[in-house]
Design a protein around this motif. Structure first.
Motif, PDB file in Angstrom:
ATOM      1  N   GLU A  61    -155.658  -5.592  47.573  1.00 47.81           N
ATOM      2  CA  GLU A  61    -155.164  -4.280  47.999  1.00 47.81           C
ATOM      3  C   GLU A  61    -154.318  -3.360  46.942  1.00 47.81           C
ATOM      4  O   GLU A  61    -154.657  -2.247  46.809  1.00 47.81           O
ATOM      5  CB  GLU A  61    -154.128  -4.509  49.091  1.00 47.81           C
ATOM      6  N   LEU A  90    -156.827  -1.866  44.356  1.00 48.35           N
ATOM      7  CA  LEU A  90    -157.484  -0.878  44.911  1.00 48.35           C
ATOM      8  C   LEU A  90    -156.721   0.481  45.071  1.00 48.35           C
ATOM      9  O   LEU A  90    -156.914   1.604  45.133  1.00 48.35           O
ATOM     10  CB  LEU A  90    -158.147  -1.044  46.297  1.00 48.35           C
ATOM     11  N   GLN A  91    -155.336   0.175  45.159  1.00 46.95           N
ATOM     12  CA  GLN A  91    -154.445   1.064  45.532  1.00 46.95           C
ATOM     13  C   GLN A  91    -154.253   2.060  43.948  1.00 46.95           C
ATOM     14  O   GLN A  91    -154.114   3.134  43.738  1.00 46.95           O
ATOM     15  CB  GLN A  91    -153.057   0.884  46.169  1.00 46.95           C
ATOM     16  N   LYS A 114    -158.001   4.339  42.178  1.00 49.71           N
ATOM     17  CA  LYS A 114    -158.764   5.009  43.171  1.00 49.71           C
ATOM     18  C   LYS A 114    -160.034   5.173  42.871  1.00 49.71           C
ATOM     19  O   LYS A 114    -161.104   5.562  43.914  1.00 49.71           O
ATOM     20  CB  LYS A 114    -158.253   6.366  43.515  1.00 49.71           C
ATOM     21  N   ASP A 115    -160.614   5.102  41.495  1.00 50.39           N
ATOM     22  CA  ASP A 115    -161.850   5.110  41.190  1.00 50.39           C
ATOM     23  C   ASP A 115    -162.973   3.893  41.210  1.00 50.39           C
ATOM     24  O   ASP A 115    -164.113   3.626  40.841  1.00 50.39           O
ATOM     25  CB  ASP A 115    -162.001   5.888  39.687  1.00 50.39           C
ATOM     26  N   ASP A 120    -165.192   1.528  42.977  1.00 48.67           N
ATOM     27  CA  ASP A 120    -166.213   1.770  44.057  1.00 48.67           C
ATOM     28  C   ASP A 120    -167.002   0.369  44.315  1.00 48.67           C
ATOM     29  O   ASP A 120    -167.934   0.687  45.147  1.00 48.67           O
ATOM     30  CB  ASP A 120    -167.237   3.199  43.686  1.00 48.67           C
ATOM     31  N   LYS A 158    -159.250  -3.304  51.605  1.00 50.47           N
ATOM     32  CA  LYS A 158    -159.889  -2.025  51.324  1.00 50.47           C
ATOM     33  C   LYS A 158    -159.102  -0.923  52.491  1.00 50.47           C
ATOM     34  O   LYS A 158    -158.881   0.264  51.988  1.00 50.47           O
ATOM     35  CB  LYS A 158    -161.406  -1.938  51.591  1.00 50.47           C
ATOM     36  N   ALA A 180    -155.715  -0.053  51.428  1.00 51.28           N
ATOM     37  CA  ALA A 180    -155.534   0.726  50.435  1.00 51.28           C
ATOM     38  C   ALA A 180    -156.106   2.040  50.480  1.00 51.28           C
ATOM     39  O   ALA A 180    -155.892   2.940  49.692  1.00 51.28           O
ATOM     40  CB  ALA A 180    -156.136   0.185  49.162  1.00 51.28           C
ATOM     41  N   SER A 229    -159.297   2.560  50.539  1.00 54.74           N
ATOM     42  CA  SER A 229    -160.158   2.792  49.465  1.00 54.74           C
ATOM     43  C   SER A 229    -161.876   2.834  50.174  1.00 54.74           C
ATOM     44  O   SER A 229    -161.913   2.584  51.332  1.00 54.74           O
ATOM     45  CB  SER A 229    -160.182   1.395  48.654  1.00 54.74           C
ATOM     46  N   LYS A 230    -162.669   3.485  49.490  1.00 55.55           N
ATOM     47  CA  LYS A 230    -164.073   3.707  49.680  1.00 55.55           C
ATOM     48  C   LYS A 230    -165.013   2.728  49.089  1.00 55.55           C
ATOM     49  O   LYS A 230    -166.037   2.719  49.182  1.00 55.55           O
ATOM     50  CB  LYS A 230    -164.364   5.214  49.533  1.00 55.55           C
ATOM     51  N   ALA A 231    -164.213   1.813  48.304  1.00 52.80           N
ATOM     52  CA  ALA A 231    -165.171   0.661  47.604  1.00 52.80           C
ATOM     53  C   ALA A 231    -166.006   0.007  48.372  1.00 52.80           C
ATOM     54  O   ALA A 231    -165.577  -0.375  49.617  1.00 52.80           O
ATOM     55  CB  ALA A 231    -164.087  -0.174  46.681  1.00 52.80           C
TER      56      ALA A 231
END
Length: 337
Positions: free
Chosen positions: A224, A227-228, A231-232, A234, A251, A254, A256-258
């Motif tokens: 986490e 991912l925080q 942000k890029d 994926d 995910k 955070a 996130s959209k990964a």
């Protein structure tokens, strides 16, 4: 030592002679004799193989709570029941502890040993001692490139670098650009090979992230945080099925959209695929690894067979996506995939 090997050969010859005599007499597979050593039969209710009781031990690098090794054991136990084998199992994530377990099984004069070589340097001497003692060894899952040099009959598993390369290619197909490869056990050569394989074929960037694999809350927090701060990112690639769930939670935490992807398959991963919480999984068929290893040692003792002819027997990799779920659900529910 020579006397011991001679004795072992004599016992093997006696087993073969007994099997031939039973076949010639038209006896049943169980030899018509009840014994406290008779294995539990499979669902079909068939009789045993008509060969003497064997004792086979497996020593792996599994950490506590790793469901992958439950599936390996399930396959090994199924083969053991079929082959009239007493199956013994021990695991420890520490290489020295694994080696000590192997030595204990050598001292117990087992008929065969199955080992993983996630930490080959720690296991090298123990495996060589087993072979020198006349105990056949088959390696599974990890360290295929070290197996033959240590005297093992064969290796059963997937080629880890190739598996990683397949993941990199799949990430390319999905148009992803920046990935994190989560290593849950530092020093495990197979995990490092997987991430190296991803880097080799992935056209984007890959960063390895080491987490404390035996502490899932800590692992989730580490993912986490990554991912925080990135942000890029994926794509997240985990190297074991339990870490897919932790990554899904990380995910969400955070924001996130990964895309989450993972090595290895189990019932939860299939559910996550179905729910589109993860994109794909890499299946190396752990049930098959356990089953073939036990069966291979039985075949070697009873018929001098060598599964794979001395070369690795590949059980993967296979890329599994949502479209494969209908064909796999009943098997993962049974704990065999």
């Amino acid at each position: 030592m020579a006397r011991r090997r001679t004795a072992r050969r004599a016992r093997t010859a006696a087993v073969l002679a007994a099997a031939i005599a039973l076949a010639a007499a038209g006896c049943s597979g169980s030899g018509g004799k009840e014994s406290e050593d008779k294995p539990e039969q499979s669902g079909g209710g068939g009789e045993g193989p008509g060969t003497a009781r064997m004792k086979i031990a497996m020593v792996t690098h599994s950490g506590e709570g790793d469901t992958f090794w439950d599936i390996v054991q399930s396959g090994a136990k199924k083969a053991a029941a079929k082959d009239n084998v007493e199956f013994l199992y021990a695991a420890n994530k520490d290489g020295k502890e694994q080696a000590q377990r192997v030595q204990q099984y050598i001292d117990a004069d087992v008929d065969g040993i199955i080992v993983t070589l996630a930490k080959p340097e720690a296991m090298r001497d123990a495996v060589r001692k087993a072979v020198a003692a006349g105990i056949p060894v088959i390696t599974i899952n990890s360290g295929a490139q070290f197996s033959k040099a240590l005297g093992a009959l064969s290796h059963i598993g997937q080629e880890e670098t190739i598996a990683g390369e397949a993941v990199g290619e799949e990430l390319n197909k999905r148009g992803l650009k920046k990935a994190v490869c989560v290593i849950h056990e530092q020093g495990n050569v197979s995990l490092e090979e997987r991430c190296a394989g991803v880097k080799k074929t992935f056209r984007g960037s890959v960063e390895n992230l080491n987490v404390e694999g035996t502490n899932m809350p800590s692992s989730q927090s580490s993912i986490e945080a990554k991912l925080q701060s990135g942000k890029d990112i994926d794509a997240v690639v985990t190297l074991g099925a339990p870490f897919a769930a932790a990554s899904i939670e990380a995910k969400e935490g955070a924001g996130s959209k990964a895309e989450i992807n993972t090595f290895d398959l189990n019932e939860e991963v299939v559910k996550q695929l179905k729910a589109q919480q993860i994109g794909f999984a890499v299946d190396q068929q752990p049930y098959l690894q356990g089953y073939l290893a036990v069966d291979g040692l039985w075949l070697h003792k009873t018929n001098a067979n060598v599964v794979g002819g001395g070369k690795p027997v590949l059980t993967g990799p296979a890329i599994i996506t949502e479209k494969d779920v209908p064909a796999l659900e009943k098997y993962t529910a049974n704990g065999t995939r």
